[in-house]
Design a protein around this motif. Structure first.
Motif, PDB file in Angstrom:
ATOM      1  N   UNK A  17      60.978 116.281   3.573  1.00 26.01           N
ATOM      2  CA  UNK A  17      59.824 116.576   4.426  1.00 26.01           C
ATOM      3  C   UNK A  17      58.526 116.142   3.751  1.00 26.01           C
ATOM      4  N   UNK A  18      58.448 116.258   2.429  1.00 28.58           N
ATOM      5  CA  UNK A  18      57.287 115.745   1.706  1.00 28.58           C
ATOM      6  C   UNK A  18      57.198 114.231   1.863  1.00 28.58           C
ATOM      7  N   UNK A  19      58.350 113.583   2.000  1.00 22.17           N
ATOM      8  CA  UNK A  19      58.411 112.131   2.208  1.00 22.17           C
ATOM      9  C   UNK A  19      58.182 111.755   3.661  1.00 22.17           C
ATOM     10  N   UNK A  20      57.928 112.751   4.500  1.00 24.86           N
ATOM     11  CA  UNK A  20      57.707 112.560   5.935  1.00 24.86           C
ATOM     12  C   UNK A  20      58.921 111.927   6.618  1.00 24.86           C
ATOM     13  N   UNK A  21      60.107 112.450   6.260  1.00 23.56           N
ATOM     14  CA  UNK A  21      61.364 111.996   6.863  1.00 23.56           C
ATOM     15  C   UNK A  21      61.951 113.164   7.649  1.00 23.56           C
ATOM     16  N   UNK A  22      62.337 112.900   8.872  1.00 27.60           N
ATOM     17  CA  UNK A  22      62.971 113.915   9.710  1.00 27.60           C
ATOM     18  C   UNK A  22      64.308 114.294   9.069  1.00 27.60           C
ATOM     19  N   UNK A  23      64.565 115.593   8.863  1.00 21.17           N
ATOM     20  CA  UNK A  23      65.818 116.025   8.237  1.00 21.17           C
ATOM     21  C   UNK A  23      67.078 115.583   8.979  1.00 21.17           C
ATOM     22  N   UNK A  24      66.974 115.234  10.243  1.00 20.07           N
ATOM     23  CA  UNK A  24      68.141 114.801  11.022  1.00 20.07           C
ATOM     24  C   UNK A  24      68.392 113.300  10.946  1.00 20.07           C
ATOM     25  N   UNK A  25      67.553 112.586  10.213  1.00 18.91           N
ATOM     26  CA  UNK A  25      67.711 111.138  10.076  1.00 18.91           C
ATOM     27  C   UNK A  25      68.918 110.816   9.204  1.00 18.91           C
ATOM     28  N   UNK A  26      69.705 109.849   9.613  1.00 19.62           N
ATOM     29  CA  UNK A  26      70.852 109.397   8.814  1.00 19.62           C
ATOM     30  C   UNK A  26      70.360 108.369   7.785  1.00 19.62           C
ATOM     31  N   UNK A  27      71.053 108.305   6.656  1.00 22.62           N
ATOM     32  CA  UNK A  27      70.676 107.359   5.596  1.00 22.62           C
ATOM     33  C   UNK A  27      70.527 105.946   6.148  1.00 22.62           C
ATOM     34  N   UNK A  36      60.859 103.906   0.453  1.00 26.34           N
ATOM     35  CA  UNK A  36      59.829 103.812  -0.589  1.00 26.34           C
ATOM     36  C   UNK A  36      59.149 105.165  -0.769  1.00 26.34           C
ATOM     37  N   UNK A  37      58.845 105.825   0.339  1.00 26.52           N
ATOM     38  CA  UNK A  37      58.204 107.144   0.270  1.00 26.52           C
ATOM     39  C   UNK A  37      59.085 108.145  -0.469  1.00 26.52           C
ATOM     40  N   UNK A  38      60.373 108.177  -0.135  1.00 33.77           N
ATOM     41  CA  UNK A  38      61.298 109.092  -0.805  1.00 33.77           C
ATOM     42  C   UNK A  38      61.410 108.749  -2.286  1.00 33.77           C
ATOM     43  N   UNK A  39      61.478 107.486  -2.603  1.00 35.56           N
ATOM     44  CA  UNK A  39      61.553 107.055  -3.998  1.00 35.56           C
ATOM     45  C   UNK A  39      60.324 107.517  -4.782  1.00 35.56           C
ATOM     46  N   UNK A  43      60.277 110.296  -7.902  1.00 35.27           N
ATOM     47  CA  UNK A  43      59.923 109.849  -9.253  1.00 35.27           C
ATOM     48  C   UNK A  43      58.524 110.239  -9.705  1.00 35.27           C
ATOM     49  N   UNK A  44      57.663 110.655  -8.772  1.00 36.61           N
ATOM     50  CA  UNK A  44      56.296 110.924  -9.220  1.00 36.61           C
ATOM     51  C   UNK A  44      55.592 112.012  -8.411  1.00 36.61           C
ATOM     52  N   UNK A  45      56.326 112.982  -7.936  1.00 43.19           N
ATOM     53  CA  UNK A  45      55.724 114.073  -7.181  1.00 43.19           C
ATOM     54  C   UNK A  45      54.886 114.937  -8.112  1.00 43.19           C
ATOM     55  N   UNK A  46      53.584 115.009  -7.877  1.00 39.40           N
ATOM     56  CA  UNK A  46      52.773 115.880  -8.735  1.00 39.40           C
ATOM     57  C   UNK A  46      53.017 117.346  -8.389  1.00 39.40           C
ATOM     58  N   UNK A  47      53.153 118.152  -9.389  1.00 34.41           N
ATOM     59  CA  UNK A  47      53.325 119.587  -9.205  1.00 34.41           C
ATOM     60  C   UNK A  47      52.186 120.263  -9.957  1.00 34.41           C
ATOM     61  N   UNK A  48      51.360 120.988  -9.221  1.00 37.37           N
ATOM     62  CA  UNK A  48      50.169 121.596  -9.803  1.00 37.37           C
ATOM     63  C   UNK A  48      50.423 123.066 -10.129  1.00 37.37           C
ATOM     64  N   UNK A  49      49.972 123.485 -11.278  1.00 35.49           N
ATOM     65  CA  UNK A  49      50.072 124.869 -11.707  1.00 35.49           C
ATOM     66  C   UNK A  49      48.676 125.452 -11.775  1.00 35.49           C
ATOM     67  N   UNK A  50      48.540 126.690 -11.377  1.00 35.80           N
ATOM     68  CA  UNK A  50      47.247 127.360 -11.396  1.00 35.80           C
ATOM     69  C   UNK A  50      47.364 128.624 -12.243  1.00 35.80           C
TER      70      UNK A  50
END
Length: 128
Positions: A17-27, A36-39, A43-50
């Motif tokens: 969902x972060x990659x903006x892909x519908x969960x019902x989409x087949x590979x 490319x979005x999923x890749x 590989x580079x999803x920023x995770x912020x800590x507060x």
């Protein structure tokens, strides 16, 4: 979208969902843009800590990647070379507190060293 066999469903749902892909989409239906979005998310999803935590609310999450699918000397997937798993991404249960923290820190260190070694090896191969 089908969930990978050893990846927790909630994690996989969050990644796609972060990659903006519908969960019902087949590979086979993924567009190049979606791949490319999923890749990039994988590989580079920023995770912020507060702030910081006093580590008084720690807990262990059951489930994760089965240890039999991981090269424990490198924390690398046996099925997908270059993919490393650490900490609570692994199916490890134990007493909360120090034991769980130690598992996270140690497996993270092992995976980090192995990932760096893999990167250096790939760079050397490219030079040849």
């Amino acid at each position: 979208m089908d969930v990978l066999p050893d990846l927790p469903k909630r994690l996989w749902f969050s990644l796609i969902t972060t990659s903006q892909i519908d969960p019902n989409t087949k590979w086979s239906q993924l567009s190049k843009k979606q791949r490319i979005s999923l890749s990039q998310v994988l590989t580079s999803l920023p995770i912020h800590f507060h702030g910081k935590d006093t580590n008084k609310e720690e807990f262990v999450t059951a489930g994760g990647v089965m240890l039999s699918n991981v090269d424990l000397k490198r924390m690398e997937s046996k099925q997908v070379p270059g993919l490393f798993f650490v900490g609570e991404a692994l199916n490890v249960d134990g007493v909360t507190g120090g034991f769980n923290f130690q598992n996270c820190w140690t497996s993270g260190y092992v995976a980090g060293v192995a990932a760096a070694d893999s990167t250096l090896l790939m760079e050397k191969k490219e030079e040849i």
